[in-house]
Design an enzyme around this catalytic site. Structure first.
Site, PDB file in Angstrom:
ATOM      1  N   CYS A  75       0.812  -1.221   0.000  1.00 16.25           N
ATOM      2  CA  CYS A  75       0.000   0.000   0.000  1.00 16.25           C
ATOM      3  C   CYS A  75       0.848   1.275   0.000  1.00 16.25           C
ATOM      4  O   CYS A  75       0.523   2.233  -0.705  1.00 16.25           O
ATOM      5  CB  CYS A  75      -1.007   0.002   1.148  1.00 16.25           C
ATOM      6  N   ASP A 277      -7.417   5.605  -1.470  1.00 15.09           N
ATOM      7  CA  ASP A 277      -7.125   4.388  -0.712  1.00 15.09           C
ATOM      8  C   ASP A 277      -6.653   3.283  -1.662  1.00 15.09           C
ATOM      9  O   ASP A 277      -7.382   2.899  -2.576  1.00 15.09           O
ATOM     10  CB  ASP A 277      -8.399   3.946   0.011  1.00 15.09           C
ATOM     11  N   HIS A 279      -6.236   0.168  -0.908  1.00  8.68           N
ATOM     12  CA  HIS A 279      -6.581  -1.155  -0.382  1.00  8.68           C
ATOM     13  C   HIS A 279      -7.768  -1.784  -1.112  1.00  8.68           C
ATOM     14  O   HIS A 279      -8.776  -2.166  -0.508  1.00  8.68           O
ATOM     15  CB  HIS A 279      -6.864  -1.067   1.118  1.00  8.68           C
TER      16      HIS A 279
END
Length: 340
Positions: A75, A277, A279
């Site tokens: 990430c 994000d 993820h």
């Protein structure tokens, strides 16, 4: 695969929580001000124009025998890619460039995107970043912090002659103006650096050869400033200055997040940070025969996520882009005026 399914469920669930509130407060995104009551669609267009890099699966194994997905560990590398991609967009297309689905984009856009594809011969791929991280003491598959990803980008930029960026990572919270000016005005060293380097990175260099690397003008500057804004939690004394950084026209946002959970922060509304994000696990995408990239999955086409600033881990890295020397001079004066 269980982990990636769970992460995708979390992403879908959180979509319903992310609508912007009704407020007269301005929203700041990478140096641009938006107003929700009059320009919400422009705000969402501005956000969706940022390149969005997420976990991917089914790419060729890193190093030939390593992982073929970065789910669960990549990430911060993806956030570093997003910050760098924003710098390249500002460099080649300008901050005001907009992306629209299915609309024909300039060749420079596709060339930028090809720098980040999940292939070992793309100069800022997950493969190159993970393997360059080994020299920073990180084994492949290990989580990076903001400072490590900044050091990796600095090293990889030496092999990228097309973009010809000068990358400066500040040490000990200090930006040395003379060092930056010397670096940005000196002729490119990337050619000689590349010839003496490992074979691994030669293949990436070959895709980005350009005479631009040998010009003697100001090299566009990517400035990354790793900071520690507290011990275990962010110290409230830093919050106003941190928010001011997102207002600067040179802003590339910030890398950070929560322990072992990295986000790319692109702006704020009140005391909430707005972020992209990484993820979500998507399938590997390659370029087509004509060099174009099916780019739908590289743009976040939903309302972005938000989090309270006080929930931020104190370890962050700020990013700024100065295309010309006057941009850097302006940044220095802004820091003196609104930060110091």
């Amino acid at each position: 695969s269980v982990l990636s399914r769970y992460e995708n469920q979390i992403t879908v669930l959180s979509d319903y929580l992310e609508e912007f509130p009704e407020t007269d407060e301005p929203v700041w995104i990478l140096g641009k001000q938006h107003h929700l009551n009059t320009g919400k669609s422009k705000l969402l267009l501005d956000i969706s124009a940022r390149l969005w890099f997420t976990y991917r699966r089914k790419f060729s194994p890193i190093g030939g025998t390593g992982p073929s997905s970065d789910a669960g560990w990549g990430c911060m590398l993806r956030c570093g890619q997003m910050m760098l991609a924003q710098a390249l967009i500002c460099r080649h297309l300008g901050r005001d460039w907009q992306w629209e689905k299915h609309k024909k984009q300039p060749e420079e856009y596709h060339r930028i995107l090809r720098c980040f594809l999940d292939r070992k011969d793309c100069c800022y791929s997950i493969h190159q970043m993970a393997q360059m991280g080994v020299g920073e003491g990180k084994s492949i598959g290990e989580w990076f912090g903001p400072n490590t990803v900044a050091q990796v980008l600095k090293k990889l930029a030496l092999f990228d002659e097309w973009n010809s960026l000068a990358v400066y990572v500040s040490m000990d919270n200090t930006v040395v103006i003379e060092d930056i000016k010397k670096m940005c005005w000196s002729p490119s060293q990337s050619s000689s650096m590349a010839h003496s380097s490992a074979h691994l990175h030669r293949s990436a260099l070959g895709r980005n050869k350009s005479t631009a690397g040998f010009c003697t003008g100001w090299k566009p500057l990517l400035l990354i400033i790793p900071l520690r804004l507290g011990i275990n939690h962010i110290n409230p004394v830093y919050i106003d200055a941190f928010k001011e950084c997102f207002k600067m026209p040179q802003s590339l946002g910030a890398l950070g997040g929560k322990p072992n959970n990295a986000y790319y922060f692109i702006g704020f509304l009140g005391n909430e940070l707005i972020y992209l994000d990484p993820h979500t696990t998507q399938s590997f995408v390659d370029s087509e025969e004509n060099g174009m990239v099916d780019d739908d999955s590289f743009h976040c086409q939903q309302a972005p996520h938000r989090m309270k600033i006080m929930n931020l881990d104190p370890s962050v890295a700020l990013g700024f882009f100065c295309k010309e020397e006057c941009d850097f001079d302006n940044w220095c004066s802004l820091v003196q005026k609104v930060i110091i």
